[in-house]
Design a protein around this motif. Structure first.
Motif, PDB file in Angstrom:
ATOM      1  N   GLU A 281      -5.379  -4.114  -2.805  1.00 21.58           N
ATOM      2  CA  GLU A 281      -4.256  -3.514  -2.096  1.00 21.58           C
ATOM      3  C   GLU A 281      -2.953  -3.650  -2.876  1.00 21.58           C
ATOM      4  O   GLU A 281      -2.101  -2.771  -2.806  1.00 21.58           O
TER       5      GLU A 281
ATOM      6  N   LYS B 202      -2.437  -0.084   0.471  1.00 21.21           N
ATOM      7  CA  LYS B 202      -3.091  -0.486   1.720  1.00 21.21           C
ATOM      8  C   LYS B 202      -4.375   0.308   1.922  1.00 21.21           C
ATOM      9  O   LYS B 202      -4.397   1.522   1.753  1.00 21.21           O
ATOM     10  N   GLN B 203      -5.443  -0.404   2.277  1.00 20.22           N
ATOM     11  CA  GLN B 203      -6.743   0.230   2.520  1.00 20.22           C
ATOM     12  C   GLN B 203      -6.967   0.380   4.024  1.00 20.22           C
ATOM     13  O   GLN B 203      -6.475  -0.430   4.812  1.00 20.22           O
TER      14      GLN B 203
ATOM     15  N   LYS C 178     -10.980  -2.596   1.683  1.00 18.67           N
ATOM     16  CA  LYS C 178     -10.124  -3.598   1.041  1.00 18.67           C
ATOM     17  C   LYS C 178     -10.968  -4.454   0.095  1.00 18.67           C
ATOM     18  O   LYS C 178     -10.568  -4.709  -1.046  1.00 18.67           O
TER      19      LYS C 178
END
Length: 147
Positions: A47, A52-53, A59
């Motif tokens: 990330e 951001k996942q 992630k």
């Protein structure tokens, strides 16, 4: 001559410092490399780099891709790989790194207690050397530099 030694294994205790300290005491010309030892950074690096996942699985996938890139490069540059297997933690990453080393035909020093002989017998058979303690691994490295 100087060696690059990759230290593969769990990051939850100070076994790497034990090896580094003993190598310094013996004045061995060794550069040590290894996985990211900051567990939180390792888990979050995907990330940090990719953003951001949307969920925990993605992630983990992003982080593992970047951690695998690091590991691949450092193991390929290493002259020797030391892989420590202990009894306290799960050792999946250690097994993967040791397998990478053998696939790349890198000399592998496997550190494992006698109690793990059976579960590691195939990997042990591919290692250049199997020892039971970090100190034995450092003594083996020291022998390389003797005239």
């Amino acid at each position: 001559m100087e060696l690059i030694v990759y230290l593969a294994g769990q990051i939850h205790d100070d076994w790497r410092e034990e090896i580094k300290s003993q190598a310094r005491e013996r004045e061995l010309p060794i550069t040590f490399v290894g996985p990211m030892e900051d567990h939180e950074r390792s888990d979050n690096i995907g990330e940090e780099i990719l953003g951001k996942q949307p969920n925990a699985v993605l992630k983990d996938e992003a982080a593992s891709s970047i951690n695998n890139l690091r590991t691949d490069i450092l193991i390929k540059k290493a002259d020797v790989v030391i892989a420590l297997f202990g009894e306290k933690y799960k050792q999946w990453n250690t097994a993967m790194d040791a397998a990478r080393a053998t696939a790349l035909q890198k000399p592998l020093i496997l550190i494992r207690p006698e109690s793990l002989h059976h579960p590691l017998k195939e990997l042990s058979n591919h290692a250049s050397l199997v020892v039971e303690t970090p100190e034995q691994a450092v003594r083996a490295l020291s022998y390389i530099f003797e005239s």
